[in-house]
Design an enzyme around this catalytic site. Structure first.
Site, short mmCIF file in Angstrom:
data_model
loop_
_atom_site.label_atom_id
_atom_site.label_comp_id
_atom_site.label_asym_id
_atom_site.label_seq_id
_atom_site.Cartn_x
_atom_site.Cartn_y
_atom_site.Cartn_z
N LEU B 99 0.87 -1.17 0.00
CA LEU B 99 0.00 0.00 0.00
C LEU B 99 0.90 1.21 0.00
CD1 LEU B 99 -2.45 -1.14 2.77
CD2 LEU B 99 -3.17 -0.44 0.52
N ASP B 100 0.52 2.28 -0.70
CA ASP B 100 1.42 3.44 -0.67
C ASP B 100 1.19 4.23 0.61
OD1 ASP B 100 -0.94 4.70 -1.16
OD2 ASP B 100 -0.41 5.45 -3.13
N THR B 101 2.01 5.28 0.81
CA THR B 101 2.08 5.92 2.12
C THR B 101 0.75 6.51 2.55
OG1 THR B 101 4.32 6.46 1.49
CG2 THR B 101 3.49 7.48 3.47
N SER B 103 -2.35 5.71 1.74
CA SER B 103 -3.52 4.85 1.92
C SER B 103 -3.34 3.97 3.15
CB SER B 103 -3.73 4.01 0.67
OG SER B 103 -2.51 3.51 0.21
#
Lengths: 416, 340
Positions: B99-101, B103
């Site tokens: 997951l990116d930062t 989200s």
């Protein structure tokens, strides 16, 4: 040992006689000193004045004896080479010994009078028998202190004192320094000095783990530094606290300490008593670098917009702000001021919010907003003070401040 | 002494944590590794082995001082924890779909032998479900509310059924693409069997595909969507929100992307930050073991069967023209929401 002497003589037939004579004499001496130490003390120190061993201990990388042969080209190196050649192809030389006719060996032995050949089947006295040490030889160089700790009195006593050798050996040159020191001569004096200053027994271990180099500082220098601190009217307990919490403090010279104290007084504009309290509270300020502190001060003034007296109050309550990460500090302030809407004067009253993690503050604030209890203005009813928001553990926060269960808080965390 | 090592050997499998927003997923993985190492090292009791040594001492003998050997048992300091260092310095923890930062949501991690199951989960090509919150009226450069503002528009003309219409169009086009990439001829018996079992989906790497999208809340300017998708990235979902805004002749930014399901792991299985310790992780691994095994077996059989029915692209296009979008598509999507 007699066997080795014979092997040396056979091998050295192709080498210059004078060199060989020197090397053999030195080798015999070293063997004799090892043995002597074993007689005297139980866990004997390695021979510290044995230059040949020291050269081997200087390298703390797993280096084979072969490569070190190339680096050392003095006569010491020849000793190393002779020993290595003895240890590895022993069988090879045994065969050689049988091949060489006895007449040649007799002529060689006539040159060196002090090496009479002795056979392994000779009878020796009880004393000599007891002196034969059958332990495996110590490695000449190693990258860890584990190989030397059992045979070295200094290292064993340090371990029993509580020094973490696995961390010390990672510091540059620290392992070699410890091996070179002698417990009775060097270390004992300094440990007693530190105890006089007021450092407790259980703190000596961690202190030496952090700063093993203090054992190499001159006794006079240590005494002058402590005298300087006492002249600046730091009490005895204060000095003890400072030394145990900032292990590198006594490695700094008097001028440096003076400069640092002067910096805090001028730059922060604090009174003498307040500077003293600040430094006693966080002695790390004296040993760390000053650039980040200057930058943090500028950040607080310019970016965050605190007045000078407000910053002084915050710093005297939470000195850690001066060493905090700039980016995290600005992010936390941004969230507190702009999103939560807390004005400067309340932040000055509760500076511990700057000490806590931003994620924690965010989660708790969002939970309170969800419950409709996010009230940070003291004038309004059901006011929640910032220290209650931040300093309490989760269960206490949930039951007292938010008046909800911990499970609800966890469920809410999963909706963020 | 054996407690720590036994715990370490038994720590194998997959578990899910809830990643909080604002933290990089690599940091989450590193934090978990540090926590687990600390607990494992504390389980070990420091016992130093003893060694029998013969040491020369001076003893009063018959003829004055004599040298003899005395037997003593001394601790071997080379095995002392202060000399050796901590027992465990490294754990094999692998991260699943990252997951990116910005989200948050369900983040699957594998520990020990579970890392092999991570590869299997990747090859199973399972769908993931997200809740996405959006805000009408703004457009930014990175499609989220923290980016640089580019445009501001009005949104009074937007109604609920306009949004539903746009969502239906998106779902339809994505469904066509899904069938196309799955390489399955819909007129065969095998296709029917696969559809009965679960979702017909591509079993290789494809561009992002949305299998289902619906609106959960609509209160202008805010709205919330639930999206089930394959092979997506979180930035793609934010772009979808932006495009929805454009289609409605307004603009939209995405305020929150939250993963609620990753394959078999749902929000209930995910551990919140307060529960990140060895005991909870072990329980979570145990609970999800059976589910993971069954699910991976099912998807492996699906893969085997769909591999057999490989057809040309032309034939698939033709079959699409004939197939009806209305009933079969919605039935299939209903199926996969419940079973997957």
């Amino acid at each position: 040992m007699a066997f080795w002497a014979r092997q040396i003589s056979i091998w050295c037939s192709s080498v210059k006689t004078s060199n060989v004579a020197n090397s053999i004499q030195r080798l015999r001496k070293t063997h004799r000193t090892w043995m002597q130490l074993d007689e005297l003390s139980v866990l004997s120190l390695l021979c510290t004045d044995n230059r040949f061993l020291q050269r081997g201990l200087k390298t703390y990388r797993p280096v084979s004896l072969g490569s070190r042969l190339q680096s050392t080209n003095s006569s010491n190196g020849q000793i190393v080479s002779s020993e290595s050649n003895l240890l590895s192809p022993v069988n090879h030389y045994q065969q050689q010994a049988e091949v060489i006719p006895s007449s040649d060996t007799k002529t060689l032995y006539e040159v060196w009078e002090d090496t009479p050949p002795s056979s392994a089947l000779e009878e020796i006295s009880e004393e000599e028998a007891v002196q034969i040490v059958a332990e495996p030889p110590l490695p000449l160089g190693s990258f860890t202190l584990r190989d030397y700790v059992d045979r070295s009195e200094t290292l064993s006593k340090l371990v029993l004192l509580g020094v973490d050798l696995s961390k010390v050996e990672k510091r540059p040159n620290a392992g070699q320094l410890l091996l070179r020191l002698d417990f009775e001569k060097d270390i004992r004096k300094r440990l007693l000095f530190l105890k006089d200053v007021g450092v407790e027994d259980n703190q000596l271990g961690p202190l030496l783990t952090q700063n093993p180099y203090i054992l190499a500082v001159d006794m006079e220098a240590l005494e002058t530094r402590v005298a300087y601190l006492k002249s600046k009217k730091f009490g005895k307990e204060a000095v003890a606290r400072m030394v145990s919490r900032a292990p590198f403090l006594l490695s700094f010279s008097v001028e440096r300490l003076d400069n640092r104290l002067g910096f805090f007084q001028k730059e922060l504009g604090l009174s003498v008593q307040k500077t003293r309290d600040l430094v006693v509270r966080l002695p790390r300020l004296l040993t760390g670098s000053l650039e980040p502190i200057k930058e943090n001060w500028q950040v607080c003034q310019v970016e965050l917009g605190f007045r000078r007296n407000e910053i002084q109050h915050i710093v005297s309550q939470i000195p850690k702000i001066l060493t905090a990460n700039k980016r995290k500090l600005t992010e936390t302030f941004d969230y507190l001021h702009n999103v939560m809407g807390i004005p400067h004067h309340i932040l000055t009253k509760f500076p511990q919010v700057f000490n806590s993690k931003l994620l924690r503050v965010k989660e708790r604030h969002m939970f309170l907003t969800f419950l409709g209890r996010a009230q940070y203005d003291p004038a309004q009813p059901s006011y929640i003070s910032l220290d209650k928001l931040v300093s309490m553990p989760d269960e206490v926060f949930c039951t007292e401040v938010a008046k909800a269960s911990v499970k609800d808080f966890e469920k809410f965390l999963k909706t963020l | 002494m054996a407690a720590g090592r036994a715990a370490r050997t038994r720590l194998n499998g997959l578990f899910a944590v809830y990643k909080p927003p604002g933290v990089a997923s690599i940091r989450v993985r590193d934090t978990l590794e540090t926590l687990l190492l600390k607990e494992l090292n504390s389980l070990e009791q420091p016992t130093v082995p003893q060694q029998v040594r013969f040491l020369p001492t001076t003893v009063e003998g018959n003829a004055g001082k004599e040298l003899t050997l005395t037997v003593t048992q001394l601790p071997v300091l080379a095995a002392h924890p202060l000399v050796k260092g901590p027992e465990f310095t490294h754990l094999k923890i692998g991260a699943g779909h990252r997951l990116d930062t910005k989200s948050s949501g369900v983040f699957v991690l594998g520990v020990g032998h579970g890392n092999k199951l991570l590869t299997d989960m990747y090859n199973a090509h399972l769908t993931r479900a997200y809740t996405v919150r959006g805000l009408f009226g703004k457009a930014t450069d990175d499609f989220s509310d923290t980016g640089r503002l580019i445009e501001k528009t009005t949104f009074d003309h937007i109604t609920g059924d306009k949004l539903e219409r746009i969502l239906a169009v998106i779902q339809g086009t994505n469904h066509k693409a899904l069938l196309m990439y799955s390489n399955i001829d819909l007129k065969t018996q095998e296709a029917y069997e696969l559809a009965v079992e679960g979702l017909i989906r591509p079993m290789e790497k494809t561009p992002p595909l949305i299998t289902a999208i619906r609106c959960l809340q609509f209160a202008p300017p805010e709205f919330q969507l639930e999206i089930q998708c394959l092979h997506e990235t979180q930035q793609y979902l934010r772009k979808i929100v932006h495009e929805i805004g454009l289609e409605l002749k307004s603009t939209a930014v995405c305020t929150q992307v939250r993963r609620i399901r990753d394959g078999f792991f749902t929000l209930d299985n995910a551990l919140p930050r307060t529960h990140w310790n060895l005991q909870n992780i072990r329980n979570s691994i145990k609970d999800s073991k059976i589910k993971v095994k069954v699910g991976l077996q099912r998807s492996l059989s699906h893969q085997a069967r769909s591999g057999k029915s490989h057809t040309d692209m032309d034939q698939v296009a033709e079959s699409e023209l004939h197939s009806t979008e209305g009933t079969s598509a919605s039935d299939l999507t209903q199926n996969e929401i419940t079973t997957c």
